[in-house]
Design an enzyme around this catalytic site. Structure first.
Site, PDB file in Angstrom:
ATOM      1  N   ARG A 284       0.860  -1.112   0.034  1.00  0.00           N
ATOM      2  CA  ARG A 284       0.054   0.132   0.078  1.00  0.00           C
ATOM      3  C   ARG A 284       0.829   1.303   0.041  1.00  0.00           C
ATOM      4  NH1 ARG A 284      -4.971   0.339   3.658  1.00  0.00           N
ATOM      5  NH2 ARG A 284      -3.496   0.508   5.374  1.00  0.00           N
ATOM      6  N   ASP A 285       2.172   1.205   0.052  1.00  0.00           N
ATOM      7  CA  ASP A 285       2.883   2.486  -0.070  1.00  0.00           C
ATOM      8  C   ASP A 285       4.222   2.328  -0.815  1.00  0.00           C
ATOM      9  OD1 ASP A 285       3.551   5.225   0.567  1.00  0.00           O
ATOM     10  OD2 ASP A 285       4.111   4.958   2.423  1.00  0.00           O
ATOM     11  N   LEU A 286       4.259   1.617  -1.806  1.00  0.00           N
ATOM     12  CA  LEU A 286       5.079   1.273  -2.486  1.00  0.00           C
ATOM     13  C   LEU A 286       5.758   2.621  -3.121  1.00  0.00           C
ATOM     14  CD1 LEU A 286       7.219  -0.960  -3.632  1.00  0.00           C
ATOM     15  CD2 LEU A 286       5.865  -1.209  -5.604  1.00  0.00           C
TER      16      LEU A 286
ATOM     17  N   ASN B 156      10.877   3.589  -0.134  1.00  0.00           N
ATOM     18  CA  ASN B 156      10.587   2.638   0.567  1.00  0.00           C
ATOM     19  C   ASN B 156      11.108   1.374  -0.256  1.00  0.00           C
ATOM     20  OD1 ASN B 156       9.174   3.817   2.506  1.00  0.00           O
ATOM     21  ND2 ASN B 156       7.335   3.438   1.584  1.00  0.00           N
TER      22      ASN B 156
ATOM     23  N   SER C  41       1.447   7.330  -0.585  1.00  0.00           N
ATOM     24  CA  SER C  41       1.903   8.451  -0.866  1.00  0.00           C
ATOM     25  C   SER C  41       1.093   8.812  -2.103  1.00  0.00           C
ATOM     26  CB  SER C  41       3.355   8.330  -1.137  1.00  0.00           C
ATOM     27  OG  SER C  41       4.271   7.728  -0.011  1.00  0.00           O
TER      28      SER C  41
END
Length: 208
Positions: free
Chosen positions: A52-54, A58, A92
């Site tokens: 969910r936040d690749l 990260n 993001s």
């Protein structure tokens, strides 16, 4: 109490490496990075985990050029991954899938595929597909208006895969990360395998 235990990676984030190497990057290097990300996501999705936040911040690169997907702090079980209430964006916005930006819609593994498509777009064109205010970025993702006619040295086949990953309709994206792995490997066979760390020299540690 629940807590996360994370490996210390002696190196730098992909975002830090990109800031030192602005613009588009070599297609073979970019596709090999995307292949590693696809393999990592395939393992996570097999365990029913959605990141969910690749984003490049990260993704960590150690001093041997090995890539690791980090920061699973927003990860959720596939069966229960949904956007939080009251228009709170989980992730993001620059890399978020359209369904993750619309209240009430379920978010599954295809949101991670979309984020990887955005990273691929950034590799190919040296810029994010949508810029401006948060509302402009959100509208761009939902409307699916990314331009693929910008100058780039990437092949039409590679761009077609990125376009498929970035489809605003998640049903039109590849069916699983494993499928993308096989497609990417077919594109990169015989190409150079220079890892980011070897190509640019690692810095010290960290996300973004």
């Amino acid at each position: 109490n629940a807590y996360l235990v994370m490996e210390h990676v002696d190196g730098q984030s992909l975002d830090a490496w990109r800031r030192r190497h602005p613009g588009a990057i070599d297609e073979n290097i970019g596709l090999r990075i995307l292949t590693v990300l696809a393999s990592g996501l395939a393992a996570a999705h097999a365990a029913k985990v959605v990141h969910r936040d690749l984003k490049p911040g990260n993704v960590l690169i150690d001093r041997r050029g090995r890539l690791k997907i980090a920061d699973f702090g927003l990860a959720r079980d596939i069966d229960g991954a949904e956007l939080t209430q009251q228009r709170v964006y989980v992730g993001s916005p620059g890399y978020m899938a359209p369904e993750a930006l619309q209240p009430g819609l379920r978010v599954d593994f295809r949101a991670d595929l979309y984020a990887r498509g955005v990273i691929g777009y950034q590799f190919a064109f040296g810029r994010l597909p949508y810029t401006g205010s948060i509302s402009q970025v959100v509208h761009g993702h939902i409307a699916g208006t990314a331009r693929f006619d910008l100058p780039t040295g990437w092949s039409a086949e590679a761009l077609a895969l990125i376009r498929a990953l970035m489809s605003s309709d998640r049903d039109d994206r590849p069916g699983a990360a494993g499928i993308v792995v096989r497609s990417l490997r077919a594109h990169t066979e015989g190409g150079p395998s220079t890892p980011p760390a070897a190509a640019g020299g690692p810095g010290r540690g960290g996300g973004g």
